[in-house]
Design an enzyme around this catalytic site. Structure first.
Site, PDB file in Angstrom:
ATOM      1  N   GLY A   1     -22.469  59.145 109.348  1.00 53.46           N
ATOM      2  CA  GLY A   1     -23.183  57.913 109.025  1.00 53.46           C
ATOM      3  C   GLY A   1     -22.345  56.709 109.388  1.00 53.46           C
ATOM      4  N   CYS A   2     -22.577  55.626 108.697  1.00 48.35           N
ATOM      5  CA  CYS A   2     -21.861  54.380 108.944  1.00 48.35           C
ATOM      6  C   CYS A   2     -20.370  54.574 108.723  1.00 48.35           C
ATOM      7  CB  CYS A   2     -22.399  53.306 107.998  1.00 48.35           C
ATOM      8  SG  CYS A   2     -21.475  51.767 108.046  1.00 48.35           S
ATOM      9  N   PHE A   3     -19.551  54.143 109.672  1.00 53.27           N
ATOM     10  CA  PHE A   3     -18.112  54.355 109.537  1.00 53.27           C
ATOM     11  C   PHE A   3     -17.503  53.587 108.382  1.00 53.27           C
ATOM     12  CE2 PHE A   3     -17.568  51.793 113.779  1.00 53.27           C
ATOM     13  CZ  PHE A   3     -17.958  50.594 113.182  1.00 53.27           C
ATOM     14  N   TRP A   4     -18.138  52.522 107.923  1.00 53.25           N
ATOM     15  CA  TRP A   4     -17.623  51.789 106.769  1.00 53.25           C
ATOM     16  C   TRP A   4     -17.584  52.697 105.544  1.00 53.25           C
ATOM     17  CZ3 TRP A   4     -21.475  47.133 107.168  1.00 53.25           C
ATOM     18  CH2 TRP A   4     -21.163  46.347 108.290  1.00 53.25           C
ATOM     19  N   CYS A   5     -18.616  53.535 105.394  1.00 51.93           N
ATOM     20  CA  CYS A   5     -18.707  54.441 104.244  1.00 51.93           C
ATOM     21  C   CYS A   5     -17.619  55.503 104.297  1.00 51.93           C
ATOM     22  CB  CYS A   5     -20.066  55.143 104.217  1.00 51.93           C
ATOM     23  SG  CYS A   5     -21.478  54.045 104.058  1.00 51.93           S
TER      24      CYS A   5
END
Length: 185
Positions: free
Chosen positions: A14-18
């Site tokens: 998913g989103c790399f921030w997560c």
């Protein structure tokens, strides 16, 4: 000139921030870098990757100390903080850039990842079959600086962080409290 021997693990869920926000807190992890891998465009930008035209996934590259945490332990955390049964998405983040992917560094990582996929899929921790790609890491592109350490820097000031990242971190803390760096306990 000797020195500590670190290993790399590269994956997307998913989103790399997560994903970055979770692994930054794990004992044995020296660094986590957000980036792009698994595609066909040289030196992609965030906007290009988000367009879905580059073939890249948003990934993190984790530098870890194998004396403190093993690759299979890192994969256990990986399975817990994303849903590997969702094809080309994680929740409301939709597109192949959000796919579940493990990019292995060598044959040993490939074998460990194959075994881990079989074990966790058989555990029925998720309904459905895993869609996680397992491919060799050919090239990793570091994401632009505003994407590095995003949750640590922005946190509750961004609703995405509050609604999406914070629940993943809470789930991670609940299950892996014993593996947290002291400053996160």
């Amino acid at each position: 000139m000797g020195g500590k021997k670190y290993e790399k693990a590269t994956f997307g869920g998913g989103c790399f921030w997560c994903v970055e926000a979770v692994f930054d807190q794990l004992i044995g992890v020296k660094s986590v870098v957000s980036g792009y891998a698994g595609g066909h465009t040289e030196n992609p930008t965030y906007e290009e990757v988000c367009s879905g035209q580059t073939g890249h996934a948003e990934v993190v590259q984790v530098m870890f100390d194998p004396d403190l945490i093993a690759y299979d332990e890192i994969l256990e955390v990986f399975w817990t903080v994303h849903d590997p049964t969702q094809l080309n998405r994680q929740g409301n983040d939709v597109g192949e850039q959000y796919r579940s992917i493990i990019l292995y560094e060598n044959e040993e990582q490939q074998l460990i990842a194959k075994r881990s996929i079989r074990e966790f899929e058989a555990s029925k921790m998720y309904d459905g079959s895993f869609t996680t790609q397992l491919v060799p890491l050919e090239k990793f592109y570091k994401a632009e600086e505003p994407h590095q350490g995003y949750f640590e820097r922005v946190g509750d000031a961004n609703s995405y962080c509050t609604l999406v990242i914070k629940p993943k971190i809470d789930k991670f803390h609940e299950k892996f409290r014993h593996k947290l760096k002291p400053e996160y306990k």
